[in-house]
Design a protein around this motif. Structure first.
Motif, PDB file in Angstrom:
ATOM      1  N   MET A 114      75.846  46.972  52.655  1.00  0.00           N
ATOM      2  CA  MET A 114      76.806  46.344  51.755  1.00  0.00           C
ATOM      3  C   MET A 114      78.201  46.671  52.274  1.00  0.00           C
ATOM      4  SD  MET A 114      75.324  44.500  49.510  1.00  0.00           S
ATOM      5  CE  MET A 114      76.802  44.144  48.545  1.00  0.00           C
ATOM      6  N   VAL A 115      79.051  45.659  52.315  1.00  0.00           N
ATOM      7  CA  VAL A 115      80.384  45.797  52.899  1.00  0.00           C
ATOM      8  C   VAL A 115      81.403  45.175  51.956  1.00  0.00           C
ATOM      9  CG1 VAL A 115      81.861  45.209  54.870  1.00  0.00           C
ATOM     10  CG2 VAL A 115      79.406  45.648  55.231  1.00  0.00           C
ATOM     11  N   SER A 116      82.485  45.889  51.712  1.00  0.00           N
ATOM     12  CA  SER A 116      83.644  45.308  51.026  1.00  0.00           C
ATOM     13  C   SER A 116      84.692  44.969  52.069  1.00  0.00           C
ATOM     14  CB  SER A 116      84.240  46.289  50.009  1.00  0.00           C
ATOM     15  OG  SER A 116      83.406  46.445  48.896  1.00  0.00           O
ATOM     16  N   LEU A 117      85.200  43.754  52.019  1.00  0.00           N
ATOM     17  CA  LEU A 117      86.295  43.333  52.883  1.00  0.00           C
ATOM     18  C   LEU A 117      87.551  43.191  52.034  1.00  0.00           C
ATOM     19  CD1 LEU A 117      84.389  40.647  54.943  1.00  0.00           C
ATOM     20  CD2 LEU A 117      85.359  42.749  55.871  1.00  0.00           C
ATOM     21  N   VAL A 141      90.271  44.990  56.302  1.00  0.00           N
ATOM     22  CA  VAL A 141      89.613  46.291  56.175  1.00  0.00           C
ATOM     23  C   VAL A 141      88.181  46.078  55.721  1.00  0.00           C
ATOM     24  CG1 VAL A 141      89.703  48.549  55.079  1.00  0.00           C
ATOM     25  CG2 VAL A 141      91.833  47.320  55.552  1.00  0.00           C
ATOM     26  N   ALA A 142      87.244  46.691  56.440  1.00  0.00           N
ATOM     27  CA  ALA A 142      85.827  46.580  56.106  1.00  0.00           C
ATOM     28  C   ALA A 142      85.304  47.944  55.707  1.00  0.00           C
ATOM     29  CB  ALA A 142      85.041  46.042  57.299  1.00  0.00           C
ATOM     30  N   GLY A 143      85.036  48.129  54.420  1.00  0.00           N
ATOM     31  CA  GLY A 143      84.463  49.380  53.930  1.00  0.00           C
ATOM     32  C   GLY A 143      82.951  49.266  53.895  1.00  0.00           C
ATOM     33  N   VAL A 144      82.267  50.176  54.579  1.00  0.00           N
ATOM     34  CA  VAL A 144      80.816  50.073  54.764  1.00  0.00           C
ATOM     35  C   VAL A 144      80.080  51.051  53.858  1.00  0.00           C
ATOM     36  CG1 VAL A 144      78.948  50.083  56.460  1.00  0.00           C
ATOM     37  CG2 VAL A 144      81.288  49.575  57.197  1.00  0.00           C
ATOM     38  N   PHE A 147      76.741  46.847  64.431  1.00  0.00           N
ATOM     39  CA  PHE A 147      76.163  45.625  63.863  1.00  0.00           C
ATOM     40  C   PHE A 147      77.197  44.865  63.037  1.00  0.00           C
ATOM     41  CE2 PHE A 147      73.946  43.832  60.066  1.00  0.00           C
ATOM     42  CZ  PHE A 147      73.400  42.713  60.693  1.00  0.00           C
ATOM     43  N   LEU A 148      77.966  45.591  62.238  1.00  0.00           N
ATOM     44  CA  LEU A 148      79.014  44.940  61.443  1.00  0.00           C
ATOM     45  C   LEU A 148      80.023  44.221  62.338  1.00  0.00           C
ATOM     46  CD1 LEU A 148      80.596  44.395  58.835  1.00  0.00           C
ATOM     47  CD2 LEU A 148      81.630  46.663  59.099  1.00  0.00           C
ATOM     48  N   LEU A 149      80.439  44.852  63.428  1.00  0.00           N
ATOM     49  CA  LEU A 149      81.384  44.203  64.340  1.00  0.00           C
ATOM     50  C   LEU A 149      80.761  42.959  64.966  1.00  0.00           C
ATOM     51  CD1 LEU A 149      83.100  47.251  66.098  1.00  0.00           C
ATOM     52  CD2 LEU A 149      83.878  45.929  64.112  1.00  0.00           C
ATOM     53  N   ASP A 150      79.478  43.016  65.267  1.00  0.00           N
ATOM     54  CA  ASP A 150      78.794  41.818  65.768  1.00  0.00           C
ATOM     55  C   ASP A 150      78.926  40.673  64.769  1.00  0.00           C
ATOM     56  OD1 ASP A 150      77.925  43.206  68.010  1.00  0.00           O
ATOM     57  OD2 ASP A 150      75.905  43.559  67.220  1.00  0.00           O
ATOM     58  N   ARG A 151      78.749  40.984  63.494  1.00  0.00           N
ATOM     59  CA  ARG A 151      78.746  39.949  62.453  1.00  0.00           C
ATOM     60  C   ARG A 151      80.139  39.488  62.049  1.00  0.00           C
ATOM     61  NH1 ARG A 151      74.479  38.473  59.905  1.00  0.00           N
ATOM     62  NH2 ARG A 151      75.711  36.569  60.115  1.00  0.00           N
ATOM     63  N   LEU A 152      81.154  40.269  62.360  1.00  0.00           N
ATOM     64  CA  LEU A 152      82.522  39.863  62.032  1.00  0.00           C
ATOM     65  C   LEU A 152      83.267  39.260  63.219  1.00  0.00           C
ATOM     66  CD1 LEU A 152      83.798  42.760  59.728  1.00  0.00           C
ATOM     67  CD2 LEU A 152      83.033  40.474  59.049  1.00  0.00           C
ATOM     68  N   THR A 153      82.917  39.647  64.425  1.00  0.00           N
ATOM     69  CA  THR A 153      83.679  39.188  65.596  1.00  0.00           C
ATOM     70  C   THR A 153      82.814  38.430  66.607  1.00  0.00           C
ATOM     71  OG1 THR A 153      83.325  41.230  66.872  1.00  0.00           O
ATOM     72  CG2 THR A 153      85.205  41.180  65.363  1.00  0.00           C
ATOM     73  N   ARG A 208      78.707  33.972  65.580  1.00  0.00           N
ATOM     74  CA  ARG A 208      78.269  33.420  64.287  1.00  0.00           C
ATOM     75  C   ARG A 208      78.673  34.395  63.183  1.00  0.00           C
ATOM     76  NH1 ARG A 208      72.095  31.819  64.569  1.00  0.00           N
ATOM     77  NH2 ARG A 208      72.664  30.949  62.549  1.00  0.00           N
ATOM     78  N   PRO A 209      79.953  34.406  62.841  1.00  0.00           N
ATOM     79  CA  PRO A 209      80.434  35.410  61.874  1.00  0.00           C
ATOM     80  C   PRO A 209      79.825  35.215  60.489  1.00  0.00           C
ATOM     81  CG  PRO A 209      82.155  33.809  62.368  1.00  0.00           C
ATOM     82  CD  PRO A 209      81.041  33.537  63.326  1.00  0.00           C
ATOM     83  N   ALA A 210      79.652  36.346  59.803  1.00  0.00           N
ATOM     84  CA  ALA A 210      79.038  36.335  58.476  1.00  0.00           C
ATOM     85  C   ALA A 210      80.029  36.018  57.371  1.00  0.00           C
ATOM     86  CB  ALA A 210      78.385  37.686  58.212  1.00  0.00           C
TER      87      ALA A 210
END
Length: 366
Positions: free
Chosen positions: A63-66, A152-155, A198-204, A207-209
């Motif tokens: 779960m991530v808060s942006l 900011v991505a809080g994990v 993994f989060l960086l893969d999905r944000l940058t 195929r961004p999430a």
């Protein structure tokens, strides 16, 4: 490691027991100091390629808060956390508070409002909380950084916090809390570095999430962590070439840093306690830009939201007023990120500053 809200166990010492305790006051975070309105959204991500380190029969979920600079637009204020997570935190610490209290904390960010467009893209900062804490514990810092022009991505690292709630209502309880941190440190740190990768893969990645990811500059990425999250930020700085700079907020370096392994900018900010032997051990081997700061009168949780909320509940925050503790964290972390992700020199990092007499430049770091 200190447990979440451990200091609140002494809430209102000596107060007589009442048949019906008074309702707690409304809780709120300090207003962000930057120029931009703040938006936020939550992401649920599943890494289909990786088993969960605490539940190997399951895929790793995050779960991530942006938080991000937003277009000024009407929108509901974002919740601080969910009622289920609030109840687990309060129960874990045995606090005499309503179970859903933390879900009522007033934040400044607006839920799901549009990202403010910018030509180059906003720098990205990943936040990793301390052991047993969840991502909401760094909201005051996150909102402030977003107001200054950072995404900011809080994990949340499931099974390492008292509670992490997924969108379908499942709650991951803290399996790791049943074990000792020293015995599981490598597992925690390496797992969190994998979470962040993994989060960086999905944000940058291609195929961004998140639809707002097009406004992230993938060439300017920092990581900030508290406690075990700080140790994880240190490890991720070594392991992931995409991360350009890192801040460790009072985290013991359980995994030794080989000499010369960290050549990127690195900031250590420690609480007022005996010098961490792991910092002394690894400091000489850090060969890039580095600073080691100690905040006089601070404690392990001073770099989180806990002193602010605790003070509003009547707890003595200690030597440094609670709002001052957050101000110091916000200013020094932002100065570091500005200097190393935006290449804007910040004199605050060059030498002691009379405006912040509690911040010491450690002699061992000279």
């Amino acid at each position: 490691m200190l447990l979440v809200w451990a200091l609140l166990a002494a809430l209102l010492p000596g107060a007589p027991v009442a048949a019906q305790p008074p309702a707690p006051p409304a809780l709120h975070l300090p207003t962000p100091t930057g120029a931009y309105p703040v938006g936020t959204t939550w992401l649920h991500l599943t890494d289909a390629a990786r088993s969960d380190p605490w539940r190997p029969e399951s895929r790793r979920e995050l779960m991530v808060s942006l938080w991000y600079p937003a277009v000024a637009a009407p929108g509901a204020r974002a919740p601080y956390t969910t009622a289920a997570v609030s109840a687990r935190i309060i129960a874990a610490e045995g606090l005499p508070l309503p179970p859903d209290l933390l879900a009522t904390v007033r934040t400044s960010a607006r839920r799901d409002v549009p990202v403010r467009p910018v030509a180059r893209g906003w720098p990205l900062v990943v936040l990793s909380p301390g052991f047993s804490l969840s991502r909401e514990s760094l909201t005051g810092l996150a909102e402030d950084l977003a107001s200054r022009g950072y995404v900011v991505a809080g994990v949340d690292h499931p099974y390492e916090a008292w509670g992490v709630e997924f969108p379908d209502g499942r709650v991951a309880d803290c399996l790791a809390c049943e074990l000792s941190v020293p015995d599981t440190a490598a597992r925690l740190i390496e797992g969190r570095a994998a979470d962040v990768a993994f989060l960086l893969d999905r944000l940058t990645g291609p195929r961004p999430a998140w639809q707002g990811a097009r406004f992230i500059d993938p060439t300017r990425i920092g990581m900030v962590g508290h406690s075990i999250g700080g140790a994880s930020a240190t490890h991720a700085l070594r392991a992931d070439r995409r991360i350009d700079a890192a801040v460790n907020l009072d985290g013991t370096l359980f995994l030794p840093i080989p000499a010369g392994a960290v050549t990127k900018p690195f900031l250590l900010i420690g609480s007022d306690r005996p010098t961490d032997a792991s910092w002394l051990r690894d400091w000489p081997g850090l060969t890039g830009w580095k600073r080691w700061l100690t905040v006089t009168g601070s404690g392990h949780l001073s770099f989180t939201d806990r002193p602010i909320l605790g003070a509003q509940l009547g707890m003595d925050p200690g030597v440094i007023p609670a709002d001052r503790q957050m101000l110091v964290t916000r200013e020094y972390v932002a100065a570091f990120l500005d200097q190393h992700l935006r290449h804007r020199p910040r004199p605050l990092l060059a030498a002691p500053n009379e405006a912040y007499p509690e911040v010491l430049f450690c002699d061992a770091a000279a």
